[in-house]
Motif scaffolding. Structure first.
Motif, PDB file in Angstrom:
ATOM      1  N   MET A   1       0.846  -1.199   0.000  1.00 58.56           N
ATOM      2  CA  MET A   1       0.000   0.000   0.000  1.00 58.56           C
ATOM      3  C   MET A   1       0.883   1.251   0.000  1.00 58.56           C
ATOM      4  SD  MET A   1      -2.990  -1.305  -0.072  1.00 58.56           S
ATOM      5  CE  MET A   1      -3.974   0.171   0.163  1.00 58.56           C
ATOM      6  N   PRO A   2       0.438   2.328  -0.692  1.00 53.38           N
ATOM      7  CA  PRO A   2       1.220   3.563  -0.712  1.00 53.38           C
ATOM      8  C   PRO A   2       1.269   4.206   0.669  1.00 53.38           C
ATOM      9  CG  PRO A   2      -0.943   3.899  -1.712  1.00 53.38           C
ATOM     10  CD  PRO A   2      -0.800   2.426  -1.491  1.00 53.38           C
ATOM     11  N   LYS A   3       2.326   4.979   0.902  1.00 52.98           N
ATOM     12  CA  LYS A   3       2.476   5.655   2.188  1.00 52.98           C
ATOM     13  C   LYS A   3       1.353   6.666   2.377  1.00 52.98           C
ATOM     14  CE  LYS A   3       5.494   8.688   4.831  1.00 52.98           C
ATOM     15  NZ  LYS A   3       5.094   8.050   6.104  1.00 52.98           N
ATOM     16  N   GLU A 117      -1.921   1.775   6.398  1.00 51.25           N
ATOM     17  CA  GLU A 117      -0.756   1.918   5.518  1.00 51.25           C
ATOM     18  C   GLU A 117      -0.163   0.568   5.142  1.00 51.25           C
ATOM     19  OE1 GLU A 117       2.174   5.412   5.538  1.00 51.25           O
ATOM     20  OE2 GLU A 117       3.176   3.906   6.767  1.00 51.25           O
ATOM     21  N   HIS A 118      -0.387  -0.433   5.968  1.00 51.04           N
ATOM     22  CA  HIS A 118       0.266  -1.726   5.746  1.00 51.04           C
ATOM     23  C   HIS A 118      -0.706  -2.870   5.454  1.00 51.04           C
ATOM     24  CE1 HIS A 118       3.344   0.593   8.056  1.00 51.04           C
ATOM     25  NE2 HIS A 118       4.123   0.052   7.141  1.00 51.04           N
ATOM     26  N   THR A 119      -1.989  -2.557   5.300  1.00 48.64           N
ATOM     27  CA  THR A 119      -2.964  -3.575   4.925  1.00 48.64           C
ATOM     28  C   THR A 119      -3.834  -3.023   3.808  1.00 48.64           C
ATOM     29  OG1 THR A 119      -4.798  -2.908   6.381  1.00 48.64           O
ATOM     30  CG2 THR A 119      -3.058  -4.272   7.353  1.00 48.64           C
ATOM     31  N   ASP A 120      -4.687  -3.888   3.256  1.00 47.16           N
ATOM     32  CA  ASP A 120      -5.602  -3.441   2.201  1.00 47.16           C
ATOM     33  C   ASP A 120      -6.982  -3.090   2.754  1.00 47.16           C
ATOM     34  OD1 ASP A 120      -6.348  -5.987   2.869  1.00 47.16           O
ATOM     35  OD2 ASP A 120      -6.520  -6.731   0.808  1.00 47.16           O
ATOM     36  N   ALA A 121      -7.064  -2.828   4.060  1.00 50.99           N
ATOM     37  CA  ALA A 121      -8.344  -2.465   4.671  1.00 50.99           C
ATOM     38  C   ALA A 121      -8.852  -1.156   4.085  1.00 50.99           C
ATOM     39  CB  ALA A 121      -8.196  -2.333   6.184  1.00 50.99           C
ATOM     40  N   GLU A 122     -10.133  -1.138   3.704  1.00 49.62           N
ATOM     41  CA  GLU A 122     -10.769   0.067   3.193  1.00 49.62           C
ATOM     42  C   GLU A 122     -11.508   0.821   4.298  1.00 49.62           C
ATOM     43  OE1 GLU A 122     -10.842   1.281  -0.048  1.00 49.62           O
ATOM     44  OE2 GLU A 122      -9.302  -0.208  -0.497  1.00 49.62           O
ATOM     45  N   ALA A 123     -11.919   0.089   5.311  1.00 49.46           N
ATOM     46  CA  ALA A 123     -12.620   0.690   6.452  1.00 49.46           C
ATOM     47  C   ALA A 123     -12.126   0.020   7.729  1.00 49.46           C
ATOM     48  CB  ALA A 123     -14.132   0.514   6.308  1.00 49.46           C
ATOM     49  N   LEU A 124     -12.192   0.766   8.805  1.00 47.27           N
ATOM     50  CA  LEU A 124     -11.686   0.279  10.082  1.00 47.27           C
ATOM     51  C   LEU A 124     -12.599   0.782  11.188  1.00 47.27           C
ATOM     52  CD1 LEU A 124      -9.119  -1.117  11.369  1.00 47.27           C
ATOM     53  CD2 LEU A 124      -8.134   1.171  11.512  1.00 47.27           C
ATOM     54  N   PHE A 125     -12.982  -0.098  12.093  1.00 44.44           N
ATOM     55  CA  PHE A 125     -13.751   0.378  13.245  1.00 44.44           C
ATOM     56  C   PHE A 125     -13.084  -0.066  14.537  1.00 44.44           C
ATOM     57  CE2 PHE A 125     -15.759  -3.703  12.310  1.00 44.44           C
ATOM     58  CZ  PHE A 125     -16.010  -4.264  13.565  1.00 44.44           C
ATOM     59  N   LEU A 126     -13.184   0.798  15.533  1.00 42.52           N
ATOM     60  CA  LEU A 126     -12.508   0.588  16.807  1.00 42.52           C
ATOM     61  C   LEU A 126     -13.558   0.557  17.919  1.00 42.52           C
ATOM     62  CD1 LEU A 126     -10.452   2.125  14.849  1.00 42.52           C
ATOM     63  CD2 LEU A 126      -9.262   2.802  16.922  1.00 42.52           C
ATOM     64  N   PRO A 127     -14.147  -0.577  18.190  1.00 41.82           N
ATOM     65  CA  PRO A 127     -15.151  -0.627  19.261  1.00 41.82           C
ATOM     66  C   PRO A 127     -14.517  -0.357  20.617  1.00 41.82           C
ATOM     67  CG  PRO A 127     -14.614  -2.834  18.490  1.00 41.82           C
ATOM     68  CD  PRO A 127     -13.923  -1.898  17.572  1.00 41.82           C
ATOM     69  N   VAL A 128     -15.137   0.520  21.383  1.00 44.41           N
ATOM     70  CA  VAL A 128     -14.713   0.733  22.761  1.00 44.41           C
ATOM     71  C   VAL A 128     -15.679  -0.017  23.670  1.00 44.41           C
ATOM     72  CG1 VAL A 128     -13.665   2.975  22.272  1.00 44.41           C
ATOM     73  CG2 VAL A 128     -16.030   2.877  23.016  1.00 44.41           C
ATOM     74  N   TYR A 129     -15.161  -0.541  24.742  1.00 39.59           N
ATOM     75  CA  TYR A 129     -15.964  -1.374  25.635  1.00 39.59           C
ATOM     76  C   TYR A 129     -16.438  -0.531  26.801  1.00 39.59           C
ATOM     77  CZ  TYR A 129     -17.345  -6.045  27.215  1.00 39.59           C
ATOM     78  OH  TYR A 129     -18.060  -7.162  27.561  1.00 39.59           O
ATOM     79  N   TYR A 130     -17.755  -0.490  26.993  1.00 39.64           N
ATOM     80  CA  TYR A 130     -18.296   0.254  28.121  1.00 39.64           C
ATOM     81  C   TYR A 130     -17.882  -0.416  29.433  1.00 39.64           C
ATOM     82  CZ  TYR A 130     -21.378   3.176  25.255  1.00 39.64           C
ATOM     83  OH  TYR A 130     -21.882   4.091  24.378  1.00 39.64           O
ATOM     84  N   TRP A 131     -17.318   0.390  30.299  1.00 39.08           N
ATOM     85  CA  TRP A 131     -16.837  -0.129  31.573  1.00 39.08           C
ATOM     86  C   TRP A 131     -16.883   0.980  32.612  1.00 39.08           C
ATOM     87  CZ3 TRP A 131     -12.090   1.421  33.963  1.00 39.08           C
ATOM     88  CH2 TRP A 131     -11.759   0.695  35.122  1.00 39.08           C
TER      89      TRP A 131
END
Length: 265
Positions: A1-3, A117-131
């Protein structure tokens, strides 16, 4: 993947406390400096939805909102307006990140850049855990298992798994997209807002973060995820009534996704 050389971060605000915004600004400045050392430019904007005036409260040198609504129109419409404006103004290939002031860790942006930058992922989600402080946290193995189960329930949509996880265990508001993918998704999101109003008789105010991931999964693009951290929820939003209302709004978004062509089990 490009920088990756440019990242655009957008943050919706409505009635967040001034001190919370200022602490967020401090963290974002540090992240901005860290990315600059890596040769990555971080542009950041607020999406103001008729509440907090960041012009008067933000520590940013030029806290001009990317969009600013005089009256509150709801989070869903604000995000779509923000995505459209981001794509219109910054047409070059870049990563667009949505994160909130209260429950999202800005330092995760460094990891987002590294992953995309280092994978071919087009979308990314970051679930946060309620605590809540004082309670035992679940093991990281359990957290990751729940994230994996949710990821596997997106296409085709396993409604039971989606509704029992989304915003019941963790929210999905921390998200990143390649701009070319988001450009394809925006027209469907706009159509989804119309459909939501037809289904409920009211404007969509919430749940766009679920709809956008379901639509991306329907398109067959690579979606990746990683743990976004622990978050203390707004207590007024975690009453039994609020949780039930959030589940119903999520159910409506699944119906919208189905109307837009997403297969449902």
């Amino acid at each position: 993947m490009p920088k990756i050389t440019k990242v655009l971060a957008i943050t919706p605000v409505f009635k967040e406390p001034v001190d919370m915004i200022q602490v967020f600004d401090i963290k974002m400045e540090l992240v901005q400096n860290a990315l600059r050392e890596r040769g990555v430019e971080l542009l950041r904007f607020y999406l103001c939805d008729g509440g907090t005036s960041v012009e008067n409260t933000s520590r940013m040198e030029s806290p001009i909102p990317l969009i600013s609504h005089e009256q509150n129109v709801g989070l869903a419409h604000t995000l779509v307006d923000g995505y459209k404006e981001a794509i219109r103004v910054y047409q070059a290939d870049l990563i667009i990140i949505r994160l909130d002031v209260q429950e999202h860790d800005p330092w995760k942006i460094l990891e987002i850049v590294d992953v995309m930058e280092h994978t071919d992922a087009e979308a990314l989600f970051l679930p946060v855990y309620y605590w809540v402080e004082g309670q035992l946290r679940p093991s990281m193995r359990e957290v990751q298992s729940r994230i994996n189960d949710f990821s596997n329930s997106l296409a085709p949509i396993n409604q039971l798994d989606v509704l029992s996880t989304y915003n019941q265990i963790f929210p999905l508001g921390y998200q990143a997209f390649r701009s070319d993918l988001l450009q394809k998704l925006v027209p469907m999101l706009e159509e989804g807002l119309v459909l939501c109003r037809e289904i409920t008789g009211k404007p969509a105010t919430w749940g766009l973060d679920l709809l956008v991931i379901l639509l991306a999964a329907r398109m067959g693009v690579k979606i990746d995820s990683f743990f976004g951290g622990w978050s203390t929820p707004w207590l007024e939003n975690r009453t039994a009534e609020h949780i039930a209302n959030q589940r119903e709004k999520a159910r409506v978004m699944v119906e919208v996704a189905k109307a837009l062509g997403c297969p449902v089990k």
